[in-house]
Design an enzyme around this catalytic site. Structure first.
Site, short mmCIF file in Angstrom:
data_model
loop_
_atom_site.label_atom_id
_atom_site.label_comp_id
_atom_site.label_asym_id
_atom_site.label_seq_id
_atom_site.Cartn_x
_atom_site.Cartn_y
_atom_site.Cartn_z
N ILE A 167 -67.06 -65.80 -59.50
CA ILE A 167 -65.68 -66.24 -59.65
C ILE A 167 -65.59 -67.75 -59.79
CG2 ILE A 167 -65.20 -66.40 -57.17
CD1 ILE A 167 -62.77 -65.15 -59.90
N SER A 227 -73.79 -73.79 -51.19
CA SER A 227 -73.97 -72.37 -51.43
C SER A 227 -75.39 -71.98 -51.07
CB SER A 227 -73.70 -72.05 -52.91
OG SER A 227 -73.77 -70.66 -53.15
N ARG A 228 -75.55 -70.76 -50.60
CA ARG A 228 -76.89 -70.29 -50.26
C ARG A 228 -77.75 -70.07 -51.50
NH1 ARG A 228 -76.25 -65.06 -46.71
NH2 ARG A 228 -74.74 -64.64 -48.37
N LYS A 280 -58.82 -65.64 -52.73
CA LYS A 280 -58.25 -64.39 -52.21
C LYS A 280 -59.36 -63.35 -51.99
CE LYS A 280 -58.72 -61.40 -55.66
NZ LYS A 280 -59.26 -60.03 -55.58
N ASP A 302 -59.85 -55.17 -53.14
CA ASP A 302 -60.12 -56.51 -53.69
C ASP A 302 -59.31 -56.73 -54.96
OD1 ASP A 302 -62.00 -59.03 -53.74
OD2 ASP A 302 -62.11 -58.17 -55.75
#
Length: 308
Positions: A14, A36-37, A90, A168
């Site tokens: 996203i 971020s991982r 979201k 979702d």
């Protein structure tokens, strides 16, 4: 005005599809860091954790949190404690209580918190809201059906507890419904279909009503292939309304009255900048509350296993 120094946490699909293009096109922001991982953003400082990022790049003023909702609260607490404005992808969290707590923390620290319901910013949503405000709504049908393999390939988190499953995308429809209806609604019954090998539903059917007896039915399904269905139909005293294509096209009595290209994420970031400049927050939990109610009321039906 000077640009807002922005960081993004959780660099996944996203972010690459929506957040990065929207930020790059908006002069209100300067993207300065990411954490971020697994993912990285070219041309800026990248870190493995939000803690490392906040310590190394103190000039960050605002943070977009785009990791799965089950992990968002802990990251938001760290960002708010550091005095950063926070944008919540979201759904804004895994539970209502944790997001309410974040709102209280943001208020206490004097920073902005934004629960970003992107579908509310589809181009025909406000036109639909204006139409319904001028008439009486008798019934509404919400059909939100799509192919999970296309939109969430290999994303295991959506099938875990707190990942919401079909809600979702379904929460996108609920975010529009709660924006365009002139009165509040509440769920009266729900059926949730759970694959026998998953902890979240793949389909849901919900009935809602309001204080005046509105007949509202919603169907969400993640098993649809071919053309995708993102439609909200209403029967009113002024005729029929169809809000289609995820909220980008509005027809009244069969005539298209509003249609524009989708600009949801650019508008989200414009709104976030306005909130920061004005010292405000926007945390509407109505869509998430309806999902929670559906889980509370829902009759659980076990269906065939789902394999990505």
């Amino acid at each position: 005005m000077s640009s807002i120094n922005l960081a993004i946490v959780g660099v996944g699909k996203i972010v690459r599809d929506q957040h990065l293009p929207a930020v790059a096109a908006n002069a209100d922001y300067r993207l300065v860091a990411a954490a971020s991982r697994n993912g990285k953003v070219d041309g800026i400082a990248n870190f493995g954790t939000i803690e490392e990022m906040l310590e190394a790049v103190p000039e960050v003023e605002a943070v977009s949190l785009c990791m799965p909702p089950q992990y968002r609260y802990a990251a938001a607490v760290k960002a708010l404690a550091a005095g950063k404005h926070v944008f919540l992808e979201k759904p804004p969290g895994a539970t209502l209580s944790e997001v309410e707590d974040l709102a209280a923390q943001a208020k206490e620290r004097g920073v902005s918190l934004f629960a970003s319901w992107h579908s509310r910013h589809a181009p025909a949503v406000e036109a639909a809201r204006a139409f319904l405000a001028g008439t009486t709504v008798r019934s509404m049908r919400v059909t939100w059906k799509e192919d999970v393999r296309h939109w969430h390939p290999g994303q295991a988190w959506i099938w875990e507890a707190g990942g919401l499953g079909v809600f979702d995308p379904g929460i996108n429809a609920l975010s529009i419904v709660t924006r365009i209806l002139p009165r509040a609604v509440f769920a009266t019954e729900a059926t949730l279909e759970f694959p026998e090998n998953r902890a979240a539903p793949i389909a849901a059917a919900i009935r809602f009503t309001d204080a005046e007896g509105l007949d509202l039915q919603a169907e969400f399904d993640w098993r649809q292939t071919g053309p995708q269905s993102w439609d909200i139909e209403a029967e009113t005293d002024a005729g029929s309304m169809l809000l289609s294509h995820g909220g980008s096209r509005l027809a009244v009595n069969g005539e298209v009255v509003h249609a524009e290209p989708e600009q949801e994420y650019p508008e989200l970031y414009r709104h976030f900048a306005r909130l920061i400049r004005a010292g405000g927050s926007d945390v509407d939990l109505a869509p998430l509350r309806h999902v929670a109610d559906a889980f509370m009321l829902g009759r659980r039906v076990v269906v065939e296993p789902f394999h990505d």
